[in-house]
Scaffold this motif. Structure first.
Motif, PDB file in Angstrom:
ATOM      1  N   MET A 146       0.841  -1.190   0.000  1.00 45.31           N
ATOM      2  CA  MET A 146       0.000   0.000   0.000  1.00 45.31           C
ATOM      3  C   MET A 146       0.881   1.248   0.000  1.00 45.31           C
ATOM      4  O   MET A 146       1.890   1.304   0.717  1.00 45.31           O
ATOM      5  N   PRO A 147       0.549   2.253  -0.824  1.00 41.99           N
ATOM      6  CA  PRO A 147       1.301   3.506  -0.786  1.00 41.99           C
ATOM      7  C   PRO A 147       1.176   4.172   0.573  1.00 41.99           C
ATOM      8  O   PRO A 147       0.158   4.032   1.264  1.00 41.99           O
ATOM      9  N   SER A 148       2.199   4.882   0.949  1.00 41.14           N
ATOM     10  CA  SER A 148       2.252   5.486   2.283  1.00 41.14           C
ATOM     11  C   SER A 148       1.160   6.511   2.526  1.00 41.14           C
ATOM     12  O   SER A 148       0.839   6.819   3.673  1.00 41.14           O
ATOM     13  N   ASN A 149       0.566   7.057   1.448  1.00 47.03           N
ATOM     14  CA  ASN A 149      -0.491   8.056   1.610  1.00 47.03           C
ATOM     15  C   ASN A 149      -1.886   7.449   1.508  1.00 47.03           C
ATOM     16  O   ASN A 149      -2.863   8.147   1.281  1.00 47.03           O
ATOM     17  N   SER A 150      -1.996   6.127   1.688  1.00 45.57           N
ATOM     18  CA  SER A 150      -3.302   5.474   1.654  1.00 45.57           C
ATOM     19  C   SER A 150      -4.172   5.948   2.819  1.00 45.57           C
ATOM     20  O   SER A 150      -3.670   6.345   3.876  1.00 45.57           O
ATOM     21  N   SER A 151      -5.476   5.877   2.622  1.00 44.33           N
ATOM     22  CA  SER A 151      -6.423   6.248   3.671  1.00 44.33           C
ATOM     23  C   SER A 151      -6.237   5.349   4.890  1.00 44.33           C
ATOM     24  O   SER A 151      -6.219   4.121   4.766  1.00 44.33           O
ATOM     25  N   PRO A 152      -6.093   5.935   6.095  1.00 48.27           N
ATOM     26  CA  PRO A 152      -5.970   5.109   7.307  1.00 48.27           C
ATOM     27  C   PRO A 152      -7.131   4.135   7.481  1.00 48.27           C
ATOM     28  O   PRO A 152      -6.940   3.012   7.956  1.00 48.27           O
ATOM     29  N   ALA A 153      -8.333   4.553   7.086  1.00 49.74           N
ATOM     30  CA  ALA A 153      -9.492   3.669   7.211  1.00 49.74           C
ATOM     31  C   ALA A 153      -9.341   2.447   6.311  1.00 49.74           C
ATOM     32  O   ALA A 153      -9.708   1.321   6.698  1.00 49.74           O
ATOM     33  N   ALA A 189       7.904  -1.723  -7.682  1.00 47.83           N
ATOM     34  CA  ALA A 189       9.227  -2.195  -7.266  1.00 47.83           C
ATOM     35  C   ALA A 189       9.126  -3.024  -5.983  1.00 47.83           C
ATOM     36  O   ALA A 189       9.748  -4.098  -5.874  1.00 47.83           O
ATOM     37  N   LEU A 190       8.360  -2.545  -5.005  1.00 53.21           N
ATOM     38  CA  LEU A 190       8.221  -3.291  -3.764  1.00 53.21           C
ATOM     39  C   LEU A 190       7.439  -4.580  -3.992  1.00 53.21           C
ATOM     40  O   LEU A 190       7.735  -5.616  -3.393  1.00 53.21           O
ATOM     41  N   THR A 191       6.457  -4.525  -4.889  1.00 56.89           N
ATOM     42  CA  THR A 191       5.703  -5.738  -5.224  1.00 56.89           C
ATOM     43  C   THR A 191       6.633  -6.804  -5.794  1.00 56.89           C
ATOM     44  O   THR A 191       6.557  -7.985  -5.417  1.00 56.89           O
ATOM     45  N   ALA A 192       7.528  -6.405  -6.696  1.00 61.48           N
ATOM     46  CA  ALA A 192       8.474  -7.351  -7.291  1.00 61.48           C
ATOM     47  C   ALA A 192       9.368  -7.970  -6.219  1.00 61.48           C
ATOM     48  O   ALA A 192       9.700  -9.167  -6.285  1.00 61.48           O
ATOM     49  N   SER A 193       9.760  -7.173  -5.223  1.00 59.16           N
ATOM     50  CA  SER A 193      10.597  -7.683  -4.142  1.00 59.16           C
ATOM     51  C   SER A 193       9.853  -8.732  -3.322  1.00 59.16           C
ATOM     52  O   SER A 193      10.413  -9.786  -2.974  1.00 59.16           O
ATOM     53  N   VAL A 194       8.592  -8.476  -3.023  1.00 57.48           N
ATOM     54  CA  VAL A 194       7.801  -9.434  -2.250  1.00 57.48           C
ATOM     55  C   VAL A 194       7.604 -10.729  -3.039  1.00 57.48           C
ATOM     56  O   VAL A 194       7.690 -11.836  -2.487  1.00 57.48           O
ATOM     57  N   ILE A 242       0.792  -6.528   5.233  1.00 53.40           N
ATOM     58  CA  ILE A 242       0.873  -5.230   4.576  1.00 53.40           C
ATOM     59  C   ILE A 242       2.303  -4.687   4.630  1.00 53.40           C
ATOM     60  O   ILE A 242       2.947  -4.696   5.680  1.00 53.40           O
ATOM     61  N   SER A 243       2.771  -4.180   3.473  1.00 54.04           N
ATOM     62  CA  SER A 243       4.030  -3.434   3.383  1.00 54.04           C
ATOM     63  C   SER A 243       3.723  -2.094   2.728  1.00 54.04           C
ATOM     64  O   SER A 243       2.807  -1.993   1.900  1.00 54.04           O
ATOM     65  N   PHE A 244       4.498  -1.056   3.099  1.00 54.11           N
ATOM     66  CA  PHE A 244       4.214   0.281   2.577  1.00 54.11           C
ATOM     67  C   PHE A 244       5.295   0.735   1.605  1.00 54.11           C
ATOM     68  O   PHE A 244       6.488   0.503   1.811  1.00 54.11           O
ATOM     69  N   SER A 245       4.845   1.405   0.529  1.00 54.24           N
ATOM     70  CA  SER A 245       5.750   1.912  -0.503  1.00 54.24           C
ATOM     71  C   SER A 245       5.553   3.413  -0.653  1.00 54.24           C
ATOM     72  O   SER A 245       4.689   4.009   0.003  1.00 54.24           O
ATOM     73  N   GLY A 246       6.325   4.014  -1.559  1.00 51.70           N
ATOM     74  CA  GLY A 246       6.081   5.398  -1.938  1.00 51.70           C
ATOM     75  C   GLY A 246       4.779   5.494  -2.704  1.00 51.70           C
ATOM     76  O   GLY A 246       4.187   4.479  -3.090  1.00 51.70           O
ATOM     77  N   PRO A 247       4.299   6.717  -2.989  1.00 51.00           N
ATOM     78  CA  PRO A 247       2.966   6.886  -3.569  1.00 51.00           C
ATOM     79  C   PRO A 247       2.850   6.635  -5.067  1.00 51.00           C
ATOM     80  O   PRO A 247       1.749   6.470  -5.574  1.00 51.00           O
ATOM     81  N   THR A 248       3.957   6.621  -5.811  1.00 53.19           N
ATOM     82  CA  THR A 248       3.865   6.499  -7.265  1.00 53.19           C
ATOM     83  C   THR A 248       3.771   5.045  -7.699  1.00 53.19           C
ATOM     84  O   THR A 248       4.181   4.120  -6.978  1.00 53.19           O
ATOM     85  N   ALA A 249       3.264   4.841  -8.917  1.00 54.51           N
ATOM     86  CA  ALA A 249       3.122   3.489  -9.455  1.00 54.51           C
ATOM     87  C   ALA A 249       4.465   2.758  -9.539  1.00 54.51           C
ATOM     88  O   ALA A 249       4.546   1.578  -9.171  1.00 54.51           O
ATOM     89  N   PRO A 250       5.564   3.388 -10.024  1.00 56.86           N
ATOM     90  CA  PRO A 250       6.845   2.673 -10.060  1.00 56.86           C
ATOM     91  C   PRO A 250       7.321   2.212  -8.683  1.00 56.86           C
ATOM     92  O   PRO A 250       7.897   1.128  -8.545  1.00 56.86           O
ATOM     93  N   GLU A 251       7.061   3.026  -7.649  1.00 58.79           N
ATOM     94  CA  GLU A 251       7.469   2.643  -6.296  1.00 58.79           C
ATOM     95  C   GLU A 251       6.653   1.451  -5.794  1.00 58.79           C
ATOM     96  O   GLU A 251       7.186   0.526  -5.169  1.00 58.79           O
ATOM     97  N   ARG A 252       5.356   1.458  -6.082  1.00 61.00           N
ATOM     98  CA  ARG A 252       4.510   0.332  -5.704  1.00 61.00           C
ATOM     99  C   ARG A 252       5.001  -0.952  -6.384  1.00 61.00           C
ATOM    100  O   ARG A 252       5.106  -2.010  -5.757  1.00 61.00           O
TER     101      ARG A 252
END
Length: 370
Positions: A135-142, A166-171, A154-164
């Motif tokens: 989930m991007p770091s600026n996701s809604s807390p709810a 990249a972390l997905t590929a790592s997982v 859950i793991s947190f990434s930066g807000p942009t699509a490339p950042e999401r």
């Protein structure tokens, strides 16, 4: 998720097959109407409201609109995303060799700002599969809290699509989990299209939709809706049943001031815009760029007639109207289509021109309520 090369063809028939597959797992959400919103939409705007906009000096349009609201805010996890997630999981379970290769133990993974995260988490939980969410770091807390309730990691990434991504590929490299994209896959698109399929069947027998408008982020809902409306069943030539009208499909995005109108700009340019900058639009579910497969349906196959935008102020006004007049809880992304119908003079003038005195029956998909 199931190999895209083995996915069903992107047709209305495949949307119908998807609906049969996921019917045991989803809600058939209600369709609501509002005479008050119909009246507001069918009343010309005050010319003073147009001052300072691109329509300043124009005579306000006077369309006749009758809304049919498909309320996916009442769907499981509170959004249409449950449809695509359950379809993806059920298709994955049917993939030859998946279970034998340890698929059940490795589970699934995705990146999402919230609704797809919750949807995949629930679908995985229902089938007893591990689920990893980026989930991007600026996701809604709810939305973060709701996703946790379904047992996802859950793991947190930066807000942009490339950042999401990249972390997905790592997982994926660490766990072997199968990727279930939030929108850019045939199974997700076909599942999303089942909402519009239901909508067409839920209207009174005397009513035929002229058009449907949906929010557009990654484009899964919009492209799925276009497939569901692309070849509505027609009666045979000898039938006395009135011929069904073509259903026009439109998308709705937050305006260019927040650079989230990539689909509208892409259609004007004739090419997909693959990335958008981070945005603070209130319509947080629409911050992603349109995917390649949705784009092929929206643009290349020309199944979407157009994409229109609404400003932040207009989205908030539409949201407040739904709360106050319909007593329905929806999220900001869900009302962008309604905001277009109420406030976008280009769209409204088109309806006035083509609908005439009879007007249009317009399906509006409330995409979620989280």
């Amino acid at each position: 998720m199931a190999d895209p090369s083995t996915a069903p063809p992107l047709t209305r028939a495949s949307v119908e097959a998807a609906h049969k597959l996921i019917a045991p797992f989803i809600h058939k959400t209600p369709v609501l109407t509002s005479s008050t919103l119909n009246r507001i939409a069918s009343t010309p705007r005050d010319p003073a409201e147009l001052e300072g906009t691109e329509w300043a000096g124009r005579t306000p349009a006077k369309p006749v609109l009758r809304f049919w609201f498909k309320c996916e805010n009442y769907q499981k996890i509170g959004a249409f995303k449950a449809r695509g997630a359950f379809h993806a999981i059920e298709r994955l379970k049917q993939e030859p060799g998946w279970a034998e290769a340890g698929g059940r133990e490795k589970g699934v993974v995705t990146h999402s700002s919230g609704n797809h995260a919750q949807a995949l988490s629930l679908a995985a939980l229902t089938s007893s599969l591990p689920c990893h969410i980026i989930m991007p770091s600026n996701s809604s807390p709810a939305k973060i809290a709701a996703t946790r309730t379904y047992g996802a990691h859950i793991s947190f990434s930066g807000p942009t699509a490339p950042e999401r991504e990249a972390l997905t590929a790592s997982v994926i490299s660490q766990t072997g989990a199968r990727l279930v994209p939030p929108y850019d896959h045939p199974d997700i698109i076909l599942g999303a299209g089942t909402a519009a399929l239901e909508l067409q069947s839920q209207l009174p027998s005397s009513t035929q939709l002229d058009a449907v408008i949906t929010p557009c982020g990654g484009g899964g809902l919009l492209s799925g809706t276009a497939l569901a409306c692309s070849s509505s069943p027609f009666p045979p030539p000898s039938s006395t049943t009135p011929q069904k009208k073509k259903i026009h499909v439109f998308g709705a995005e937050p305006s260019h001031l927040h650079l989230t109108d990539d689909c509208a700009r892409g259609l004007a340019l004739g090419r997909r815009i693959p990335a958008v900058p981070a945005s603070d639009t209130i319509a947080d579910g629409l911050r992603t760029p349109v995917g390649e497969i949705p784009w092929s349906i929206i643009h290349d196959r020309k199944l979407v007639r157009g994409v229109y935008t609404a400003s932040e102020a207009e989205i908030k006004r539409a949201l407040r109207l739904v709360y106050e007049r319909m007593k329905v809880v929806v999220e900001p992304s869900a009302v962008v289509g309604l905001a277009v119908a109420l406030f976008n003079e280009e769209f409204r003038a088109m309806v006035e021109r083509e609908g005439g005195e009879e007007g249009w029956d317009l399906g509006v998909v409330f995409s979620g309520g989280n």
